[in-house]
Design an enzyme around this catalytic site. Structure first.
Site, PDB file in Angstrom:
ATOM      1  N   ASP A 180       0.830  -1.196   0.000  1.00 33.58           N
ATOM      2  CA  ASP A 180       0.000   0.000   0.000  1.00 33.58           C
ATOM      3  C   ASP A 180       0.870   1.255   0.000  1.00 33.58           C
ATOM      4  O   ASP A 180       2.022   1.217  -0.429  1.00 33.58           O
ATOM      5  CB  ASP A 180      -0.958  -0.042   1.207  1.00 33.58           C
ATOM      6  CG  ASP A 180      -2.311   0.585   0.884  1.00 33.58           C
ATOM      7  OD1 ASP A 180      -2.326   1.789   0.577  1.00 33.58           O
ATOM      8  OD2 ASP A 180      -3.327  -0.108   0.942  1.00 33.58           O
ATOM      9  N   SER A 196     -10.763  -0.868  -2.703  1.00 36.51           N
ATOM     10  CA  SER A 196      -9.611  -0.792  -1.796  1.00 36.51           C
ATOM     11  C   SER A 196     -10.044  -1.014  -0.354  1.00 36.51           C
ATOM     12  O   SER A 196      -9.274  -1.500   0.459  1.00 36.51           O
ATOM     13  CB  SER A 196      -8.980   0.599  -1.851  1.00 36.51           C
ATOM     14  OG  SER A 196      -7.999   0.657  -2.838  1.00 36.51           O
ATOM     15  N   HIS A 221      -4.205   6.311   2.416  1.00 35.39           N
ATOM     16  CA  HIS A 221      -4.802   5.056   1.947  1.00 35.39           C
ATOM     17  C   HIS A 221      -4.309   3.841   2.733  1.00 35.39           C
ATOM     18  O   HIS A 221      -5.096   3.009   3.194  1.00 35.39           O
ATOM     19  CB  HIS A 221      -4.478   4.908   0.457  1.00 35.39           C
ATOM     20  CG  HIS A 221      -5.186   3.794  -0.242  1.00 35.39           C
ATOM     21  ND1 HIS A 221      -4.778   2.482  -0.142  1.00 35.39           N
ATOM     22  CD2 HIS A 221      -6.259   3.794  -1.063  1.00 35.39           C
ATOM     23  CE1 HIS A 221      -5.581   1.729  -0.875  1.00 35.39           C
ATOM     24  NE2 HIS A 221      -6.493   2.503  -1.453  1.00 35.39           N
TER      25      HIS A 221
END
Ligand SMILES: *[C@@H]1O[C@H](CO)[C@@H](O)[C@H](O)[C@H]1NC(C)=O
Ligand SMILES: *[C@@H]1O[C@H](CO)[C@@H](O)[C@H](O)[C@H]1NC(C)=O
Ligand SMILES: *[C@@H]1O[C@H](CO)[C@@H](O)[C@H](O)[C@H]1NC(C)=O
Ligand SMILES: *[C@@H]1O[C@H](CO)[C@@H](O)[C@H](O)[C@H]1NC(C)=O
Ligand SMILES: *[C@@H]1O[C@H](CO)[C@@H](O)[C@H](O)[C@H]1NC(C)=O
Ligand SMILES: *[C@@H]1O[C@H](CO)[C@@H](O)[C@H](O)[C@H]1NC(C)=O
Ligand SMILES: *[C@@H]1O[C@H](CO)[C@@H](O)[C@H](O)[C@H]1NC(C)=O
Length: 821
Positions: free
Chosen positions: A149, A610, A265
């Site tokens: 990530d 995601s 994220h």
């Protein structure tokens, strides 16, 4: 549309980029390591391959970026297209493919939404029928989930390791230091007997003699740890060589050259997998508060940072991850000893397995029983858009949760229209003049549909001042439309869905008062404006509503089947929450990641596949905790065959527009972790089964040590918990084998719902198991009913069905997708 114009721009550039002398990073892939070579021997072999196409020893040395050493046998190097072609002709080489060509990126929704918050979304406990899953799985303790990530924000309370036991003994991961990231950001050492998280200086280059690296590693072991830090992160590394070979040196103005997350994220996905329960989290001046928690709260986390900003673009416009870096990360994760990998990365291109870094890495992981969950992509609802298509991956679609942020619109006529928002701003309790953006554009703008979209600079301040503006979705970002209304002096925004968005609302922390409405309601408001003399409205401040109905439904952005690469493998596999998900965030970027937004938040609401992928990774971790010896295929099967097909109104799952959804949207259904722990039967598959599948699946063999049989079975014959048959001509029979993982002495019988126009026979229809671990095979024969076929005009259209094995306790359900020739 934006994406398409960008794409065509890139396509124009492509011929310029690929000239014959232009070097770029390629992966040269050989399959699996034989296991009898030392690191030095592996490095030397890769070097000698390179040397065969380079003129000097020095050039070969300088062009080598990575030599993958743990499981993946291959290397990444700077090559010209000619050199790459030469290497691909060598017998030992399985494939040679570019590192960067595929536009891999993290899979949040196209628009960049967000923020606000309330009660934890990842609330599995209230769904927990058997009640004891988390307890039985010890909340995932001793299981390590690795994530590829954008890094992690280690100070988040979600990553506290208070009360956690010692690090699993088998763990070999390290904490790689770098910008704002040092030893104390990885797990503290609690007693001297416990294995420390080793520190590797990023200055140790792989070119150093092994004994020097070993010495430096040993020396850094002695670095004192900050015993006050409480973290659950036991590994953190970052990978930049593939990125920097393409984009040049990382610009560290808005990014960390370390495992630390700037984007947000990676912090979000990590805390969704394994965040601790944190109560009273709140954002944006306390707009909302609630409890945030991950699916497997005591799981260990290891971050492998592989995604980086695209130079010259704002963070909200996306990021990039390369095959070279992702393969290095997966190879390390395998060597470090992760149990589960969560990879919320995808590409809009359909890549053959042999040129797909995630597919290759995941195959090596599956060989070691490491479960790999990946996002299906955010390119729905158009058909055939799913990514991460290999059958050894769990491909996860996204659906809604039963919580909404209700903020209705009250029209001057007295009509109330439902709306949702998490904006921190409120209107006064009075009616405001209401206008449609398409009617208040700056003079000279054509009054087309686009005019109603509140694109930057489009609104006339004179006509907008003090009013509520109805803007439509389409081009531009949702938050950006609010910024435009604010710029023009508007009082508030109503954001109307386009028909494509249907009833799916991704909530936003707008920069002004505002709410969002579904497409039908946008038309209702537009009608009111068109046929009213002085239209007025107001927006009621947001209130959290739980147990909203219907839930779940499929998010419109969730990518769908049929499988564009191998139509005889059903994708996606499963769906999980991915719409308006609350989790931890990086404090280095703002809630919306837009440059003009300076609102720092510790928790954020985001949407995308995601977000659904780490939910399934967490469920896999819990299953692993209870069944540590299960293969990756067994865990996948358990999750799939126990998935649910109904929403909270006891009706079939729908899409965002309210139509019935199908296995091309949700695979086998909505995941139910508590059921998955006790699936009764599993469809197991080994590494060899996958290689056999590759022999038949019109693709290259990925392991040169495996000899394909003269006649390969159909790809539909892979022992998968779902069944897809594309272009069936007449009749087809496939084999399936189930392994009993429930009680001994169990009797299963099958029920079949055939796809419309096909007959399905299963033989035998009853399976009796004497003991646990016993395997039984059956055949599934699918036959096209000629009458139905001719009535449908032989259209190549998919139809869906199910077959379900049940004993008195378990339900083991498989979806079927069939089309006729
Ligand atoms: C690591 O960095 C933190 C600040 O982020 C600092 O307080 C701490 O002393 C550092 N620890 C080590 C071991 O360098
Ligand atoms: C690095 O990023 C900053 C902020 O976006 C920008 O101002 C600067 O010009 C960039 N530096 C280089 C060398 O590109
Ligand atoms: C929650 O946090 C807010 C401010 O952040 C505080 O005012 C409130 O007292 C807290 N509530 C609880 C139950 O801790
Ligand atoms: C987005 O903009 C492009 C180019 O201006 C236009 O062709 C397209 O129709 C727009 N899309 C939508 C959904 O409005
Ligand atoms: C309302 O008027 C706008 C133009 O002002 C037009 O584009 C739209 O189609 C009309 N909508 C309805 C529902 O009447
Ligand atoms: C279907 O099978 C029949 C005979 O088995 C054959 O004649 C025909 O060409 C096949 N059709 C297609 C589309 O493959
Ligand atoms: C199914 O398995 C049986 C027994 O292993 C074998 O004889 C048969 O050929 C298989 N059928 C297919 C379609 O693979």
């Amino acid at each position: 549309m934006r994406n398409i114009s960008l794409l065509s721009f890139l396509l124009l550039l492509l011929p310029l980029l690929v000239s014959c002398t232009e070097r770029q990073v390629y992966i040269v892939y050989f399959g699996e390591h034989s296991g009898d070579k030392t690191l030095q021997e592996i490095h030397d072999t890769h070097h000698s391959f390179l040397l065969s196409v380079k003129s000097t020893e020095e050039e070969a040395k300088l062009s080598l970026l990575y030599s993958y050493k743990n499981s993946i046998n291959g290397f990444a190097a700077l090559l010209t297209p000619d050199e790459a072609a030469k290497l691909s002709e060598r017998d030992e080489v399985v494939s040679v493919f570019p590192s960067h060509a595929n536009k891999w990126s993290l899979q949040t929704t196209r628009s960049w939404e967000f923020v606000g918050l309330e009660e934890g979304t990842v609330d599995w406990e209230h769904k927990n029928k058997r009640g004891s899953l988390l307890h039985e799985a010890k909340y995932g303790q001793d299981i390590v989930v690795g994530l590829l990530d954008s890094g992690i924000w280690p100070e988040s309370k979600s990553f506290s390791d208070e009360g956690m036991g010692p690090i699993p003994k088998s763990w070999k991961g390290i904490c790689q230091t770098g910008d704002d990231f040092n030893s104390s950001h990885c797990n503290r050492v609690m007693d001297p007997l416990q294995k420390p998280c080793r520190i590797r200086s990023n200055k140790v280059s792989p070119g150093l003699p092994l004994w020097v690296s070993a010495f430096l590693a040993k020396a850094s072991n002695m670095t004192p740890h900050n015993s006050n830090t409480i973290l659950k992160l036991i590994g953190a590394r970052y990978y930049l060589k593939g990125y920097e070979a393409h984009y040049g040196t990382l610009n560290t103005t808005n990014e960390y050259r370390s495992p630390r997350d700037h984007d947000g994220h990676g912090t979000h996905t990590s805390s969704t997998v394994g965040g601790r329960r944190v109560s009273n989290v709140s954002a944006l001046g306390g707009f909302a508060s609630g409890t945030a928690k991950g699916g497997a709260p005591l799981v260990r986390l290891a971050m492998y940072k592989v995604c980086w900003p695209i130079p010259g673009k704002i963070a909200a416009a996306g990021n990039t991850c390369t095959n070279a870096d992702m393969l290095a990360a997966i190879d390390d994760a395998i060597g470090d000893g992760v149990d589960v990998l969560s990879i919320s990365i995808g590409t809009t291109e359909t890549l053959p397995y042999a040129k797909d870094g995630i597919a290759i890495g995941a195959l090596h992981a599956a060989k070691r029983n490491i479960v790999v969950a990946c996002s299906a992509g955010n390119s729905g609802p158009a058909p055939s858009t799913a990514s991460n298509l290999a059958p050894w991956i769990i491909t996860v679609g996204a659906s809604s949760v039963d919580r909404i942020f209700s903020s209705p619109v009250v029209l001057g006529s007295g009509m109330i229209v439902k709306g949702q928002t998490v904006t921190p701003y409120k209107l006064k309790k009075k009616m405001y003049p209401l206008v449609y953006a398409g009617n208040v554009v700056v003079p000279g703008t054509a009054k087309t549909y686009i005019a109603g979209q509140c694109l930057p600079g489009s609104l006339s301040p004179k006509a907008v001042k003090g009013k509520i503006v109805l803007c439509l979705r389409g081009n531009g970002t949702r938050v950006g439309k609010g910024m435009e209304v604010k710029r023009a002096g508007g009082a508030a925004m109503i954001l109307g869905n386009s028909q494509m968005n249907g009833a799916e609302i991704s909530v936003d922390a707008h920069v002004l008062p505002g709410t969002a409405v579904v497409s039908g309601d946008a038309t209702t408001i537009l009608n009111y404006i068109n046929f009213t003399n002085k239209p007025t409205a107001t927006i009621v401040p947001a209130r959290t509503v739980l147990q909203a109905q219907p839930a779940p439904f499929m998010a419109a952005f969730s990518s769908t089947g049929p499988n564009p690469l191998e139509p005889n493998v059903l994708k996606p596999d499963i769906t999980a929450p991915g719409l308006n998900i609350l989790a931890a965030w990086s404090e280095a970027s703002s809630a919306t990641k837009l440059p003009d937004d300076h609102r720092i938040v510790k928790y954020n609401i985001v949407s995308g596949t995601s977000m659904s992928c780490p939910h399934v990774a967490a469920a896999a971790a819990l299953i692993k905790a209870i069944h540590p010896r299960w293969s990756s295929a067994a865990v996948k099967s358990a999750l799939m065959t126990t998935a649910g097909l109904k929403n909270n109104m006891d009706k079939p799952l729908t899409d965002a527009a309210g139509n019935n959804a199908n296995p091309f949207n949700f695979g086998s259904g909505h995941f139910q972790p508590t059921e998955a722990v006790d699936p009764g039967l599993v469809y197991d598959a080994s590494y060899t089964d996958y290689l056999l599948f590759l022999c038949s699946s019109r693709v290259q063999n990925l392991d040169p040590s495996f000899k394909c049989p003269n006649v390969s079975p159909s790809p539909s014959n892979l022992n998968s918990p779902s069944l897809a048959i594309s272009k069936l001509n007449g009749t087809m029979t496939v084999n399936r084998t189930v392994t009993n993982v429930g009680g001994s002495k169990s009797l299963y019988s099958v029920t079949i719902t055939p796809p419309l126009g096909f007959s399905v026979k299963i033989s035998p229809m009853v399976l009796f198991f004497k003991g646990v671990g016993e395997k039984k095979s059956f055949t599934v024969t699918v036959k096209a009913e000629e009458e139905m076929m001719s009535r449908r005009g032989m259209k190549e259209e998919y139809v869906f069905g199910w077959y379900t094995w049940t004993d008195s306790i378990h339900t083991v359900r498989s979806p079927m997708a069939v089309s006729s020739a």
